[in-house]
Scaffold this motif. Sequence first.
Motif, short mmCIF file in Angstrom:
data_model
loop_
_atom_site.label_atom_id
_atom_site.label_comp_id
_atom_site.label_asym_id
_atom_site.label_seq_id
_atom_site.Cartn_x
_atom_site.Cartn_y
_atom_site.Cartn_z
N UNK A 72 0.85 -1.20 0.00
CA UNK A 72 0.00 0.00 0.00
C UNK A 72 0.89 1.25 0.00
N UNK A 73 0.91 1.96 -1.12
CA UNK A 73 1.77 3.14 -1.25
C UNK A 73 1.12 4.42 -0.71
N UNK A 74 -0.09 4.30 -0.19
CA UNK A 74 -0.79 5.49 0.32
C UNK A 74 -0.52 5.74 1.79
N UNK A 80 5.71 5.24 -1.50
CA UNK A 80 6.32 3.93 -1.73
C UNK A 80 6.03 3.03 -0.55
N UNK A 81 6.22 1.73 -0.76
CA UNK A 81 6.00 0.76 0.30
C UNK A 81 7.02 -0.37 0.14
N UNK A 106 4.04 4.40 -6.06
CA UNK A 106 2.97 5.13 -6.74
C UNK A 106 3.60 5.97 -7.84
N UNK A 107 2.81 6.48 -8.78
CA UNK A 107 3.37 7.39 -9.78
C UNK A 107 4.14 8.53 -9.11
N UNK A 108 5.39 8.71 -9.50
CA UNK A 108 6.29 9.74 -8.99
C UNK A 108 6.64 9.55 -7.50
#
Length: 222
Positions: A72-74, A80-81, A106-108
Amino acid sequence: MASSLASNILFIGFLISTSTCFVALATDNNPLQDFCVADANSPVLVNGLVCKDPKVVTENDFFTSGLNIAGDTSKNLVGSNVTTVNVARIPGLNTLGISLVRIDFAPWGINAPHTHPRATEILTVIKGTLRVGFVTSNTENRHITKVLNEGDVFVFPEGLIHYQQNIGHDNAVVIAALSSQNPGVITIANAVFGANPDISADILAKAFQLNENTVKQLQARF
């Protein structure tokens, strides 16, 4: 007099030979058995983890699953994760000097500048396009950087500050191997501005050429 001199020479020879034996014994840091599955419940503290009785070792001590599941990159602001596969997850890695991570971007998103104090890292891009780099030690501080695409491989030498950034508009995935069962990680910003207790603001202000109010604002964010 001659007898005393001869005795001294023999004694010195004995000390040298004994010291040589101790050095020889101290340098054998390779595994001396097929495996040493970590016993997480042992109260004994060693450089690593105590071996479990081989008679009770099973195939599950050398196994894990779930690396196909995206992280989960949020959960953080950097996008990032890191999913870690080390000795805590696979007890059979104990003493084998290797571990693995999956990093989702995630993007960027970035994997912020950090170091591994105990490991070299070799990274393979599974999906996406990344900009990666590391910085050599003082006083050169040379920035070595490259754009990687799917299937590309890059090495980060042990102890050097390095980073990765997804420079695409879609998610990216990498797999990285590290030359330690417990490589450790020091994220530079977290360590400097998130130290507990705080590093004195005047020290950081002078080190980073910032004013103390800016330092305190950064400390509040970490």
